[in-house]
Design an enzyme around this catalytic site. Structure first.
Site, PDB file in Angstrom:
ATOM      1  N   CYS A 100       0.858  -1.204   0.000  1.00 39.94           N
ATOM      2  CA  CYS A 100       0.000   0.000   0.000  1.00 39.94           C
ATOM      3  C   CYS A 100       0.884   1.241   0.000  1.00 39.94           C
ATOM      4  CB  CYS A 100      -0.892  -0.020   1.241  1.00 39.94           C
ATOM      5  SG  CYS A 100      -1.696   1.560   1.587  1.00 39.94           S
ATOM      6  N   CYS A 104      -3.808   7.461  -1.403  1.00 40.50           N
ATOM      7  CA  CYS A 104      -5.123   7.496  -2.058  1.00 40.50           C
ATOM      8  C   CYS A 104      -6.224   7.986  -1.114  1.00 40.50           C
ATOM      9  CB  CYS A 104      -5.486   6.115  -2.585  1.00 40.50           C
ATOM     10  SG  CYS A 104      -4.085   5.161  -3.127  1.00 40.50           S
ATOM     11  N   THR A 191      -4.171   5.305   7.376  1.00 36.74           N
ATOM     12  CA  THR A 191      -3.112   4.814   6.494  1.00 36.74           C
ATOM     13  C   THR A 191      -2.164   5.959   6.141  1.00 36.74           C
ATOM     14  OG1 THR A 191      -4.588   3.171   5.577  1.00 36.74           O
ATOM     15  CG2 THR A 191      -2.691   3.767   4.237  1.00 36.74           C
ATOM     16  N   GLU A 258      -0.539   1.945   9.559  1.00 44.59           N
ATOM     17  CA  GLU A 258      -1.694   2.676  10.070  1.00 44.59           C
ATOM     18  C   GLU A 258      -1.408   3.259  11.463  1.00 44.59           C
ATOM     19  OE1 GLU A 258      -1.987   0.018   8.114  1.00 44.59           O
ATOM     20  OE2 GLU A 258      -3.077   1.062   6.547  1.00 44.59           O
ATOM     21  N   HIS A 293     -13.036   5.553  -3.132  1.00 49.24           N
ATOM     22  CA  HIS A 293     -11.985   4.705  -2.561  1.00 49.24           C
ATOM     23  C   HIS A 293     -12.221   3.224  -2.873  1.00 49.24           C
ATOM     24  CE1 HIS A 293      -8.293   4.677  -0.363  1.00 49.24           C
ATOM     25  NE2 HIS A 293      -8.713   3.698   0.424  1.00 49.24           N
ATOM     26  N   TYR A 297      -9.440  -0.031  -5.184  1.00 49.74           N
ATOM     27  CA  TYR A 297      -8.855  -1.324  -4.812  1.00 49.74           C
ATOM     28  C   TYR A 297      -8.591  -2.226  -6.018  1.00 49.74           C
ATOM     29  CZ  TYR A 297      -8.917  -0.733   0.245  1.00 49.74           C
ATOM     30  OH  TYR A 297      -8.640  -0.315   1.520  1.00 49.74           O
ATOM     31  N   CYS A 300      -4.925  -0.728  -6.935  1.00 51.29           N
ATOM     32  CA  CYS A 300      -3.763  -0.976  -6.058  1.00 51.29           C
ATOM     33  C   CYS A 300      -3.606  -2.461  -5.766  1.00 51.29           C
ATOM     34  CB  CYS A 300      -3.859  -0.153  -4.782  1.00 51.29           C
ATOM     35  SG  CYS A 300      -5.001  -0.728  -3.531  1.00 51.29           S
ATOM     36  N   GLU A 444      -6.793  -5.868   5.786  1.00 55.65           N
ATOM     37  CA  GLU A 444      -6.874  -4.569   5.099  1.00 55.65           C
ATOM     38  C   GLU A 444      -7.746  -4.694   3.856  1.00 55.65           C
ATOM     39  OE1 GLU A 444      -6.419  -1.204   2.836  1.00 55.65           O
ATOM     40  OE2 GLU A 444      -5.687  -3.124   2.122  1.00 55.65           O
TER      41      GLU A 444
HETATM   42 FE1  SF4 Z   1      -3.453   1.768   0.098  1.00 55.33          FE
HETATM   43 FE2  SF4 Z   1      -4.841   0.801  -1.955  1.00 55.33          FE
HETATM   44 FE3  SF4 Z   1      -6.049   2.381  -0.181  1.00 55.33          FE
HETATM   45 FE4  SF4 Z   1      -4.225   3.360  -1.894  1.00 55.33          FE
HETATM   46  S1  SF4 Z   1      -6.246   2.476  -2.402  1.00 55.33           S
HETATM   47  S2  SF4 Z   1      -4.366   3.813   0.292  1.00 55.33           S
HETATM   48  S3  SF4 Z   1      -2.781   1.683  -2.027  1.00 55.33           S
HETATM   49  S4  SF4 Z   1      -5.199   0.324   0.195  1.00 55.33           S
END
Ligand code: SF4
Length: 492
Positions: A100, A104, A191, A258, A293, A297, A300, A444
């Protein structure tokens, strides 16, 4: 050009007086702590790739405020193409770091505040949007990392904020002097919080009349008076304090690092307050943030899974199983699941719709579908990786055993597989797979951007079931057929 280099990012963090605790101890400077360093190194990659010509279009764009070239992580989505580019950026960063990269949440938070401040102003003649644009200009000029702080501790889950025995279980305004507000409470699961420049505080849920003190959105510098970071624990985190390859993802760490952020009566001046008591707009703010958000996913985790698939495929070569048709088929299943979620994130972005403020929102039902699939596919991809890698992931001796001359010849001998590979390749790749399929990583994927039930509720609300029933009725009972065809007769 307002694009920080990785070194400038680290130096700018070092210049802050962040009050942070790791393992219960006050940290002198977050930049120098070995538990935080891999997470800082990961974010530094987001800054570094913005300077690579090949990735300029993916990692940077032109500010709609200033016309200057800015980092995409400080940008307001101006089109479906911006939404697609964001997902492509996430996949690239996931492939580069295998973990991660943290920025984001802040990106989606600035977009959510941008959109909702516009809507509040239109409804109530406030001036939040102009304030926020000023703040955003500062973030873009300085190329700052913003952590979106949304999730409250929540106390007793069955009670509303105003009914809690401890009123601080949700961040709230405790004072309103003429020049700003004073906030108290905490935000959890932040995060990248500990290595960010700015905290963008948002309400964590929809609120009702009577809960105005909790309806607060504001920006707080990471080193503001009264802000305290308490770093979370991860599976195997003390390994980061050791030398050697047992750590797994040695360079970039596991997930985002985190932190709990405490706001111990923090003063926020008016020009950093973007919502203050407008309870009826909180639900939309949370909804905008979560929808953006959730689509992320597919990008990422897609990039992270590319690295995991690569590590697993390499492990099959190390083990000598790579020519087996069964092994290939399992790798194909991993690829299939990964590309499915990536494709739906791209689809959610390409179907984006304009919001009243002029920015763009991903397709909500597709975005929720992405995240719900992630809660399954990340586990399934991890399961297949474990299947192909073998039980040694859970039983291999530590790095010190390989270094100890009294036993190293035994552990090397009995962990050697395909002689074309050194035994330490098996260990290093195995440790990466172990860490990136650990409890921390899986949880996560399950709960980040909202737990699966939140996506199911959103999807059912967005699915237009009545329209689907009408489609079924039209197909089953319809009579609008081409006249004269020999179609079968239906009784009744
Ligand atoms: Fe982390 Fe993925 Fe969330 Fe970006 S979208 S903060 S890489 S978990």
């Amino acid at each position: 050009m307002p694009l920080k280099t990785p070194i400038e990012y680290v130096d700018s963090l070092r210049a802050l007086s962040i009050r942070a605790y790791v393992n219960g101890e006050l940290v002198t400077n977050v930049v120098d702590h070995p538990s935080i360093a891999p997470h800082i190194n990961t974010v530094a990659k987001t800054y570094e790739l913005a300077h690579v010509l090949e990735y300029q279009d993916t990692m940077t764009t032109l500010s709609h405020l200033s016309g200057e070239r800015i980092h995409r992580y400080t940008h307001i989505f101006q089109s479906p193409d911006d939404l697609v580019k964001k997902i492509q950026m996430l996949r690239l960063l996931g492939q580069t770091t295998g973990t991660c990269f943290q920025r984001c949440v802040g990106l989606d938070a600035i977009n959510a505040v941008y959109a909702v401040s516009y809507e509040v102003d239109a409804a109530k003649s406030t001036d939040y949007h102009e304030r926020f644009k000023e703040y955003l200009g500062y973030i873009q000029r300085e190329d700052l990392m913003v952590v979106g702080a949304m999730t409250d501790p929540k106390g007793h889950r069955a009670q509303k904020p105003s009914d809690q025995a401890d009123a601080d279980q949700f961040v709230r305004v405790v004072e309103r002097p003429p020049d700003g507000v004073v906030i108290r409470g905490a935000k959890v699961h932040n995060t990248g919080g500990i290595n960010s420049h700015e905290i963008l505080v948002l309400p964590g849920m929809g609120l009702k009349p009577g809960e105005e003190d909790y309806a607060i959105a504001c920006a707080v510098p990471a080193d503001a008076e009264g802000v305290i970071f308490i770093f979370g624990r991860q599976s195997n985190d003390t390994r980061k304090l050791e030398e050697g390859c047992d750590i797994g993802n040695t360079r970039f760490g596991v997930v985002g690092g985190e932190a709990l952020i405490v706001f111990d009566d923090v003063f926020v001046p008016n020009d950093r307050v973007f919502l203050n008591g407008e309870v009826e707009h909180c639900g939309q703010l949370v909804n905008y943030f979560a929808t953006w958000h959730r689509a992320n996913y597919g990008g990422c985790k897609g990039g992270n899974a590319d690295v995991l698939i690569g590590a697993t495929a390499k492990m099959t070569r190390i083990l000598g199983t790579d020519k087996s048709a069964i092994v290939k088929d399992k790798l194909i299943e991993m690829i299939h699941r990964n590309e499915t979620t990536y494709a739906s994130a791209i689809g959610a972005s390409a179907m984006g719709q304009v919001l009243p403020c002029g920015s763009f929102m991903v397709d909500p039902i597709a975005a929720n579908t992405v995240k719900l699939n992630i809660t399954r596919n990340v586990y399934e991809i991890g399961r297949l990786s474990h299947d192909l890698s073998g039980g040694f992931l859970a039983t291999m001796p530590d790095a010190k055993s390989f270094d100890n001359p009294e036993i190293s010849h035994w552990v090397r001998k009995y962990h050697t597989a395909n002689p074309e590979y050194d035994v330490m390749d098996r260990v290093r790749v195995g440790r990466y797979i172990e860490n990136m399929t650990s409890v921390t990583t899986m949880v996560e994927a399950m709960h980040g951007a909202g737990s699966p039930q939140a996506q199911r509720i959103a999807m059912f609300g967005l699915a237009k079931i009545d329209e689907k029933i009408k489609m079924a009725d039209d197909v089953i009972y319809g009579t609008d057929d081409v006249p004269g065809l020999s179609l079968p007769k239906v009784n009744g």
